[in-house]
Design a protein around this motif. Structure first.
Motif: not given
Length: 339
Positions: A18-26, A69-71, A75-78
């Motif tokens: 639900d955040t860009k930070e979590k995506v970056e950690e992943f 998954k990252i893409e 996209s979902s967050l944007e």
């Protein structure tokens, strides 16, 4: 090892953020320089030869799944950000509403209408595309009359009897044709003349013309009406009437108001005399009354006309008449505080 990789595949399939930070950690966990994918490829050399094919396929599957998954998460967050941006933060104070501004022509026109409405004048309007009768002939300007040269006219080429009105006197003619005396009306509107455009003149401008028809109307009534108007409009009570000529009034006069010589601008506007011409006027010619179906032996009246543009330039100290029609927002915003 294969079982471990399959466990990661299952974990990646369930991943949400639900955040860009979590995506970056992943991303770092799996695709970083010290990520798991790199570790699995490093381990590839230790895998038995008969398992290398399966091992490579499973690692590639994990890698592709992580990238997808990252893409998807980005996209979902944007999309979520764009949707929330439609309304913004509803807890924040609202943006101030831009206040509009009346055009200086409208300001002056409304002031003139208000002044004359206090003494019983109503407002009449008519078409800007007019015929020869209402614009000229009914006003003592028959065909080939030399006074027609006083007004350079825009005619419609396909029909020489149709033209753009040169004054709002045509509205007065129509009003007299359809209304019985007593008549007390003013006619504001846009008029057209084939003139060279400069800082002081334009091919279209705005007029207000007034008409009063009743029994026993005299020139003294006209003078008193004009005295009232100049006092209310300009705060100047001293006027003078100079003899003049208009085909549709007799006698006719030009009206000057004493503006004074208190400032350098006053000297420029009045050419050092202190007097400023503001309108023309006169008693309605009896023939004009007859042309409009009014008995000139029973009724008399007066008429007057003034340019709204010229008064707007005067009151608001506007140096160029072309500014009134250029729609420059910077110019119009100066009148936000005006009525």
């Amino acid at each position: 090892m294969l079982d471990t990789i399959k466990e990661h595949i299952a974990e990646v399939e369930q991943f949400t953020a639900d955040t860009k930070e979590k995506v970056e950690e992943f991303r770092i966990k799996y695709l970083g320089r010290k990520g798991l994918i790199k570790d699995f490829f490093t381990e590839f050399k230790n895998v038995p030869a008969d398992q290398k094919k399966d091992f490579g396929q499973v690692v590639n599957t994990l890698q592709n799944l992580v990238k997808n998954k990252i893409e998807e998460a980005k996209s979902s967050l944007e999309t979520s950000t764009e949707q929330s941006g439609l309304y913004g933060d509803l807890t924040r104070p609202g943006n101030p509403i831009e206040i509009g501004a009346r055009h200086p022509i409208s300001i002056v026109k409304n002031q003139i209408i208000d002044i004359f409405s206090r003494i019983g004048f109503n407002v009449s309007e008519g078409p800007e595309i007019e015929d020869d009768w209402h614009n000229f002939t009914a006003l003592n300007l028959p065909e080939y009359h030399p006074a027609r040269d006083m007004q350079d006219t825009f005619f419609v080429q396909t029909n020489p009897d149709i033209l753009l009105r040169t004054h709002t006197s045509s509205v007065q003619v129509r009003y007299m044709e359809n209304n019985k005396p007593p008549i007390r009306t003013i006619s504001p509107g846009r008029v057209y003349r084939n003139e060279a455009i400069s800082a002081r003149s334009h091919c279209f401008f705005h007029q207000v013309e007034g008409l009063y028809i009743d029994k026993d109307v005299s020139f003294a009534d006209l003078k008193q009406t004009l005295q009232y108007f100049t006092t209310e409009m300009f705060g100047k009570s001293k006027i003078r009437l100079r003899p003049s000529y208009f085909p549709f009034t007799e006698p006719s006069a030009e009206v000057d108001v004493y503006w004074g010589l208190e400032t350098e601008t006053d000297y420029k506007m009045t050419k050092g005399t202190g007097w400023l011409e503001i309108m023309g006027c006169g008693m309605v010619d009896p023939q004009v009354l007859e042309n409009c179906g009014i008995d000139s032996k029973e009724y008399s009246g007066f008429a007057f006309g003034m340019g709204i543009d010229r008064i707007a330039l005067l009151l608001h100290q506007i140096p160029d008449i072309r500014l009134l029609s250029e729609n420059d927002i910077r110019f119009l915003e100066q009148f936000k505080s005006a009525l």
